[in-house]
Motif scaffolding. Structure first.
Motif, PDB file in Angstrom:
ATOM      1  N   GLY A 105      40.345  50.825  37.994  1.00  0.00           N
ATOM      2  CA  GLY A 105      40.999  50.647  38.919  1.00  0.00           C
ATOM      3  C   GLY A 105      40.391  49.794  40.030  1.00  0.00           C
ATOM      4  O   GLY A 105      40.912  49.568  41.308  1.00  0.00           O
ATOM      5  N   GLU A 106      39.196  49.314  40.018  1.00  0.00           N
ATOM      6  CA  GLU A 106      38.485  48.355  40.921  1.00  0.00           C
ATOM      7  C   GLU A 106      38.126  47.237  40.131  1.00  0.00           C
ATOM      8  O   GLU A 106      37.885  47.035  38.896  1.00  0.00           O
ATOM      9  N   PRO A 107      37.698  46.121  41.104  1.00  0.00           N
ATOM     10  CA  PRO A 107      37.579  44.727  40.239  1.00  0.00           C
ATOM     11  C   PRO A 107      35.942  45.011  39.512  1.00  0.00           C
ATOM     12  O   PRO A 107      35.102  45.636  39.963  1.00  0.00           O
ATOM     13  N   LYS A 108      36.238  44.054  38.362  1.00  0.00           N
ATOM     14  CA  LYS A 108      34.901  44.047  37.430  1.00  0.00           C
ATOM     15  C   LYS A 108      34.805  42.582  37.636  1.00  0.00           C
ATOM     16  O   LYS A 108      35.404  41.721  38.104  1.00  0.00           O
ATOM     17  N   ILE A 109      33.382  42.330  37.147  1.00  0.00           N
ATOM     18  CA  ILE A 109      32.813  40.715  37.106  1.00  0.00           C
ATOM     19  C   ILE A 109      33.370  40.387  35.671  1.00  0.00           C
ATOM     20  O   ILE A 109      33.029  40.991  34.813  1.00  0.00           O
ATOM     21  N   GLY A 110      34.103  39.354  35.772  1.00  0.00           N
ATOM     22  CA  GLY A 110      34.717  38.623  34.593  1.00  0.00           C
ATOM     23  C   GLY A 110      33.920  37.626  33.914  1.00  0.00           C
ATOM     24  O   GLY A 110      32.853  37.401  34.299  1.00  0.00           O
ATOM     25  N   ALA A 111      34.684  36.896  32.945  1.00  0.00           N
ATOM     26  CA  ALA A 111      33.891  35.712  32.125  1.00  0.00           C
ATOM     27  C   ALA A 111      33.342  34.682  32.974  1.00  0.00           C
ATOM     28  O   ALA A 111      32.327  34.294  32.631  1.00  0.00           O
ATOM     29  N   HIS A 112      33.651  34.493  34.257  1.00  0.00           N
ATOM     30  CA  HIS A 112      33.398  33.383  34.861  1.00  0.00           C
ATOM     31  C   HIS A 112      32.387  33.865  36.206  1.00  0.00           C
ATOM     32  O   HIS A 112      31.894  32.986  36.934  1.00  0.00           O
ATOM     33  N   GLY A 113      31.804  35.175  36.119  1.00  0.00           N
ATOM     34  CA  GLY A 113      30.967  35.712  36.730  1.00  0.00           C
ATOM     35  C   GLY A 113      31.905  36.105  38.289  1.00  0.00           C
ATOM     36  O   GLY A 113      30.974  36.018  39.269  1.00  0.00           O
ATOM     37  N   LYS A 114      33.003  36.189  38.334  1.00  0.00           N
ATOM     38  CA  LYS A 114      33.792  36.354  39.374  1.00  0.00           C
ATOM     39  C   LYS A 114      34.626  37.554  39.321  1.00  0.00           C
ATOM     40  O   LYS A 114      34.731  38.028  38.345  1.00  0.00           O
ATOM     41  N   PRO A 115      34.894  38.255  40.537  1.00  0.00           N
ATOM     42  CA  PRO A 115      35.568  39.813  40.369  1.00  0.00           C
ATOM     43  C   PRO A 115      37.015  39.256  39.842  1.00  0.00           C
ATOM     44  O   PRO A 115      37.613  38.488  40.048  1.00  0.00           O
ATOM     45  N   VAL A 116      37.370  40.476  39.061  1.00  0.00           N
ATOM     46  CA  VAL A 116      38.731  40.295  38.193  1.00  0.00           C
ATOM     47  C   VAL A 116      39.277  41.837  38.286  1.00  0.00           C
ATOM     48  O   VAL A 116      38.557  42.658  38.360  1.00  0.00           O
ATOM     49  N   LEU A 117      40.601  41.565  38.125  1.00  0.00           N
ATOM     50  CA  LEU A 117      41.302  43.038  37.727  1.00  0.00           C
ATOM     51  C   LEU A 117      42.322  42.572  37.064  1.00  0.00           C
ATOM     52  O   LEU A 117      42.916  41.515  36.613  1.00  0.00           O
ATOM     53  N   PHE A 118      42.912  43.646  36.225  1.00  0.00           N
ATOM     54  CA  PHE A 118      44.073  43.553  35.252  1.00  0.00           C
ATOM     55  C   PHE A 118      45.151  44.485  36.001  1.00  0.00           C
ATOM     56  O   PHE A 118      45.043  45.688  36.205  1.00  0.00           O
ATOM     57  N   LEU A 119      46.270  44.060  35.776  1.00  0.00           N
ATOM     58  CA  LEU A 119      47.622  44.673  35.907  1.00  0.00           C
ATOM     59  C   LEU A 119      48.339  45.093  34.831  1.00  0.00           C
ATOM     60  O   LEU A 119      48.495  44.502  33.755  1.00  0.00           O
ATOM     61  N   HIS A 120      48.766  46.409  35.133  1.00  0.00           N
ATOM     62  CA  HIS A 120      49.540  46.836  33.552  1.00  0.00           C
ATOM     63  C   HIS A 120      50.805  45.981  33.121  1.00  0.00           C
ATOM     64  O   HIS A 120      51.536  45.648  34.183  1.00  0.00           O
ATOM     65  N   PRO A 121      51.119  45.635  32.078  1.00  0.00           N
ATOM     66  CA  PRO A 121      52.054  44.783  31.670  1.00  0.00           C
ATOM     67  C   PRO A 121      53.318  45.384  31.892  1.00  0.00           C
ATOM     68  O   PRO A 121      54.412  44.481  32.088  1.00  0.00           O
ATOM     69  N   LYS A 122      53.480  46.952  31.740  1.00  0.00           N
ATOM     70  CA  LYS A 122      54.837  47.571  32.028  1.00  0.00           C
ATOM     71  C   LYS A 122      55.215  47.123  33.605  1.00  0.00           C
ATOM     72  O   LYS A 122      56.476  47.256  33.789  1.00  0.00           O
ATOM     73  N   ASP A 123      54.400  47.002  34.540  1.00  0.00           N
ATOM     74  CA  ASP A 123      54.579  46.581  35.919  1.00  0.00           C
ATOM     75  C   ASP A 123      54.771  44.830  36.083  1.00  0.00           C
ATOM     76  O   ASP A 123      55.128  44.563  37.151  1.00  0.00           O
ATOM     77  N   MET A 124      54.679  44.332  35.034  1.00  0.00           N
ATOM     78  CA  MET A 124      54.399  42.725  35.063  1.00  0.00           C
ATOM     79  C   MET A 124      55.326  42.061  34.089  1.00  0.00           C
ATOM     80  O   MET A 124      54.877  41.098  33.608  1.00  0.00           O
ATOM     81  N   ALA A 125      56.705  42.534  34.124  1.00  0.00           N
ATOM     82  CA  ALA A 125      57.506  41.982  32.932  1.00  0.00           C
ATOM     83  C   ALA A 125      57.054  41.765  31.794  1.00  0.00           C
ATOM     84  O   ALA A 125      57.312  40.617  30.778  1.00  0.00           O
ATOM     85  N   GLY A 126      56.136  42.863  31.191  1.00  0.00           N
ATOM     86  CA  GLY A 126      55.877  42.943  29.938  1.00  0.00           C
ATOM     87  C   GLY A 126      54.602  42.050  29.656  1.00  0.00           C
ATOM     88  O   GLY A 126      54.224  41.629  28.431  1.00  0.00           O
ATOM     89  N   THR A 127      53.641  41.366  30.508  1.00  0.00           N
ATOM     90  CA  THR A 127      52.804  40.464  30.362  1.00  0.00           C
ATOM     91  C   THR A 127      51.602  41.300  31.033  1.00  0.00           C
ATOM     92  O   THR A 127      51.572  41.469  32.387  1.00  0.00           O
ATOM     93  N   LEU A 128      50.393  41.287  30.261  1.00  0.00           N
ATOM     94  CA  LEU A 128      48.935  41.766  30.924  1.00  0.00           C
ATOM     95  C   LEU A 128      48.633  40.777  31.678  1.00  0.00           C
ATOM     96  O   LEU A 128      48.734  39.363  31.267  1.00  0.00           O
ATOM     97  N   VAL A 129      48.420  40.730  33.039  1.00  0.00           N
ATOM     98  CA  VAL A 129      48.085  39.957  33.937  1.00  0.00           C
ATOM     99  C   VAL A 129      46.563  40.143  34.459  1.00  0.00           C
ATOM    100  O   VAL A 129      46.253  41.162  34.960  1.00  0.00           O
ATOM    101  N   GLU A 130      45.779  39.191  34.537  1.00  0.00           N
ATOM    102  CA  GLU A 130      44.415  39.219  35.277  1.00  0.00           C
ATOM    103  C   GLU A 130      44.435  38.468  36.571  1.00  0.00           C
ATOM    104  O   GLU A 130      44.973  37.323  36.398  1.00  0.00           O
ATOM    105  N   LEU A 131      43.831  38.931  37.480  1.00  0.00           N
ATOM    106  CA  LEU A 131      43.819  38.281  38.778  1.00  0.00           C
ATOM    107  C   LEU A 131      42.166  38.017  39.024  1.00  0.00           C
ATOM    108  O   LEU A 131      41.487  38.901  38.665  1.00  0.00           O
ATOM    109  N   GLU A 132      41.796  36.818  39.262  1.00  0.00           N
ATOM    110  CA  GLU A 132      40.376  36.594  39.394  1.00  0.00           C
ATOM    111  C   GLU A 132      39.972  35.686  40.896  1.00  0.00           C
ATOM    112  O   GLU A 132      41.014  34.900  41.156  1.00  0.00           O
ATOM    113  N   GLU A 133      39.239  36.355  41.703  1.00  0.00           N
ATOM    114  CA  GLU A 133      39.089  35.765  42.825  1.00  0.00           C
ATOM    115  C   GLU A 133      38.349  34.412  42.728  1.00  0.00           C
ATOM    116  O   GLU A 133      37.425  34.087  41.866  1.00  0.00           O
ATOM    117  N   ILE A 134      38.936  33.522  43.705  1.00  0.00           N
ATOM    118  CA  ILE A 134      38.198  32.289  43.781  1.00  0.00           C
ATOM    119  C   ILE A 134      37.145  32.001  44.434  1.00  0.00           C
ATOM    120  O   ILE A 134      37.102  32.836  45.425  1.00  0.00           O
TER     121      ILE A 134
END
Length: 134
Positions: A105-134
């Motif tokens: 439930g908290e951001p992790k560091i992603g592949a680009h070295g930036k904070p990311v989090l994932f949203l449940h696909p059932k809440d996002m029209a059936g698609t797993l969504v990742e958000l990445e801080e720029i």
């Protein structure tokens, strides 16, 4: 809140074959594979003029991508990643809207070295969504 499309991630059962396809057949710029042990994947990025493609391959049997490939043996689109200016503000806003953040439930560091989090696909029209801080 939502910004540019950062990448589309594709889970692949054969990473070397996928690299060859994008590099040799399509002439794309392809990065070297990088192990991401915190996420249980090996990542390869393909740079396009307007975004990136991320190839995902399991790193170990407990990888979420291994589970995805069990259900989809040929591979396929795993998630889409959008950029956000402030990951914590995005997390708070989305939770206030009733959306579920995956993992701890908290951001992790992603592949680009930036904070990311994932949203449940059932809440996002059936698609797993990742958000990445720029």
């Amino acid at each position: 809140m939502i910004g540019r499309l950062n990448h589309v991630a594709i889970a692949v059962p054969d990473l070397e074959a996928a690299i060859a396809l994008y590099r040799d057949a399509l002439g794309a710029e392809v990065s070297a594979p990088v192990d991401q042990p915190d996420h249980g994947v090996v990542t390869v990025f393909i740079t396009l003029p307007n975004t990136k493609i991320e190839l995902l391959h399991p790193l170990g049997e407990e990888s979420p991508v291994a589970k995805f490939l069990e259900r989809n043996p040929a591979g396929g689109i795993h998630h889409v990643c959008y950029e956000v200016a402030d990951i914590k503000a995005a997390q708070d806003r989305l939770r206030a809207e009733g959306l579920r953040v995956l993992g701890e439930g908290e951001p992790k560091i992603g592949a680009h070295g930036k904070p990311v989090l994932f949203l449940h696909p059932k809440d996002m029209a059936g698609t797993l969504v990742e958000l990445e801080e720029i």
